[in-house]
Design a protein around this motif. Structure first.
Motif, short mmCIF file in Angstrom:
data_model
loop_
_atom_site.label_atom_id
_atom_site.label_comp_id
_atom_site.label_asym_id
_atom_site.label_seq_id
_atom_site.Cartn_x
_atom_site.Cartn_y
_atom_site.Cartn_z
N TYR A 35 0.87 -1.17 0.00
CA TYR A 35 0.00 0.00 0.00
C TYR A 35 0.90 1.23 0.00
CZ TYR A 35 -3.83 -3.03 1.61
OH TYR A 35 -4.79 -4.02 1.72
N PHE A 45 -4.36 0.97 -1.84
CA PHE A 45 -3.91 -0.37 -2.20
C PHE A 45 -3.12 -0.32 -3.51
CE2 PHE A 45 -4.09 -4.87 -2.81
CZ PHE A 45 -4.40 -5.08 -4.15
N GLU A 99 -8.27 -12.25 5.68
CA GLU A 99 -8.92 -11.39 6.64
C GLU A 99 -7.97 -10.33 7.16
OE1 GLU A 99 -12.76 -12.19 6.20
OE2 GLU A 99 -11.92 -10.79 7.65
N THR A 100 -7.40 -10.57 8.29
CA THR A 100 -6.68 -9.51 8.99
C THR A 100 -5.27 -9.33 8.45
OG1 THR A 100 -7.92 -10.12 10.95
CG2 THR A 100 -6.01 -8.69 11.26
N GLN A 101 -4.98 -8.11 8.03
CA GLN A 101 -3.67 -7.79 7.51
C GLN A 101 -2.85 -7.06 8.57
OE1 GLN A 101 -3.89 -5.88 3.63
NE2 GLN A 101 -5.62 -7.17 3.05
N TYR A 102 -1.59 -7.43 8.65
CA TYR A 102 -0.67 -6.83 9.61
C TYR A 102 0.37 -6.03 8.83
CZ TYR A 102 -2.94 -9.88 12.91
OH TYR A 102 -3.89 -10.50 13.69
N PHE A 103 0.54 -4.80 9.28
CA PHE A 103 1.36 -3.86 8.53
C PHE A 103 2.75 -3.69 9.12
CE2 PHE A 103 -1.39 -1.78 5.41
CZ PHE A 103 -2.60 -2.31 5.76
N SER B 32 -16.41 -6.82 6.14
CA SER B 32 -15.43 -6.94 7.21
C SER B 32 -14.87 -5.55 7.43
CB SER B 32 -14.31 -7.90 6.82
OG SER B 32 -14.79 -9.22 6.73
N PHE B 34 -12.56 -2.78 9.99
CA PHE B 34 -11.42 -2.70 10.87
C PHE B 34 -11.20 -1.25 11.31
CE2 PHE B 34 -9.80 -6.88 9.52
CZ PHE B 34 -10.41 -7.00 8.28
N TYR B 36 -7.68 0.77 12.40
CA TYR B 36 -6.23 0.78 12.57
C TYR B 36 -5.83 2.12 13.17
CZ TYR B 36 -5.43 -3.38 9.61
OH TYR B 36 -5.39 -4.65 9.08
N LEU B 46 -3.30 -2.72 14.12
CA LEU B 46 -4.69 -3.15 14.18
C LEU B 46 -5.25 -2.92 15.58
CD1 LEU B 46 -7.09 -4.62 12.77
CD2 LEU B 46 -6.15 -6.73 13.74
N LYS B 49 -11.39 -5.62 14.86
CA LYS B 49 -12.00 -6.00 13.59
C LYS B 49 -13.40 -6.57 13.81
CE LYS B 49 -10.02 -10.64 13.55
NZ LYS B 49 -9.19 -11.62 12.83
N THR B 51 -16.09 -9.10 11.87
CA THR B 51 -16.22 -10.04 10.74
C THR B 51 -17.49 -10.85 10.88
OG1 THR B 51 -14.81 -11.58 11.95
CG2 THR B 51 -13.75 -10.22 10.29
N PHE B 90 -7.78 5.07 11.50
CA PHE B 90 -8.32 4.77 10.18
C PHE B 90 -9.41 3.71 10.28
CE2 PHE B 90 -5.38 7.12 7.58
CZ PHE B 90 -4.23 7.17 8.34
N LEU B 99 -7.69 -3.87 1.28
CA LEU B 99 -8.28 -2.96 2.26
C LEU B 99 -8.52 -1.60 1.62
CD1 LEU B 99 -6.19 -3.78 5.46
CD2 LEU B 99 -8.33 -4.79 4.65
#
Lengths: 112, 111
Positions: A35, A45, A99-103, B32, B34, B36, B46, B49, B51, B90, B99
């Protein structure tokens, strides 16, 4: 706790030069993403990568951009010929499923 | 396409008072969602979330958010702000694995 890492934290380059931004995703994750956030704008994105190929890319991700997973740990974003408008914070992210993205902490790229 | 709208670009609260950061989403199906947080010179962390399980979601650092389908909202709340909560937040929706970010809300906490 495992985390996504990115190098370098800052990079300054001349317009027209190639840059490679590096990321080490969380080790058991299967999906990888890039991103970017231009100063003062939304996080956007760029591309997603799964099973050694691009699964989706945005219209920003043109022929100047490429991604690679050269080994079992690194995930790279290459910009072939940088433009002034490529100056931004670039974030790498990873996820196990979709699902959950970690940055990661980001790489701040400045093109002069 | 899915999208999120964060209704406030800046929110300022006093330490110890409640926090409310507002987010509305647009989605053609059950999304879904979230939240952040980005502290100065740090990456995106994060917070929580949603879902499609419980509509009230608890996250880290005392934050929670409630999914309200009838209002298409996913507001973030915290009962008592701490100085360390000062950051940019965010609201994010997932669309086919990618996302989509809101514009962000900068939270300022006054002592």
């Amino acid at each position: 706790e495992p985390e996504v890492t990115q190098t370098p934290s800052h990079q300054v380059t001349q317009m027209g030069q190639e840059v490679i931004l590096r990321c080490v995703p969380i080790s058991n994750h299967l999906y990888f993403y890039w991103y970017r956030q231009i100063l003062g704008q939304k996080v956007e994105f760029l591309v997603s990568f799964y099973n050694n190929e691009i699964s989706e890319k945005s219209e920003i991700f043109d022929d100047q951009f490429s991604v690679e997973r050269p080994d079992g740990s690194n995930f790279t974003l290459k910009i072939r010929s940088t433009k002034l408008e490529d100056s931004a914070m670039y974030f790498c992210a990873s996820s196990f499923g979709q699902e959950t993205q970690y940055f990661g902490p980001g790489t701040r790229l400045l093109v002069l | 396409a899915q999208s999120v709208t964060q209704l406030d670009s800046h929110v300022s609260v006093s330490e110890g008072t409640p926090v409310l950061l507002r987010c509305n989403y647009s989605s053609s199906y059950s999304p879904s969602l979230f939240w952040y947080v980005q502290h100065p010179n740090k990456g995106l962390q994060l917070l929580l979330k949603y879902t499609s399980a419980a509509t009230l979601v608890k996250g880290i650092n005392g934050f929670e958010a409630e999914f309200k389908k009838s209002e298409t909202s996913f507001h973030l709340t915290k009962p008592s702000a701490h100085m360390s909560d000062a950051a940019e937040y965010f609201c994010v929706v997932s669309e086919s694995g990618k996302l989509v970010f809101g514009a962000g809300t900068i939270l300022r906490v006054k002592s």
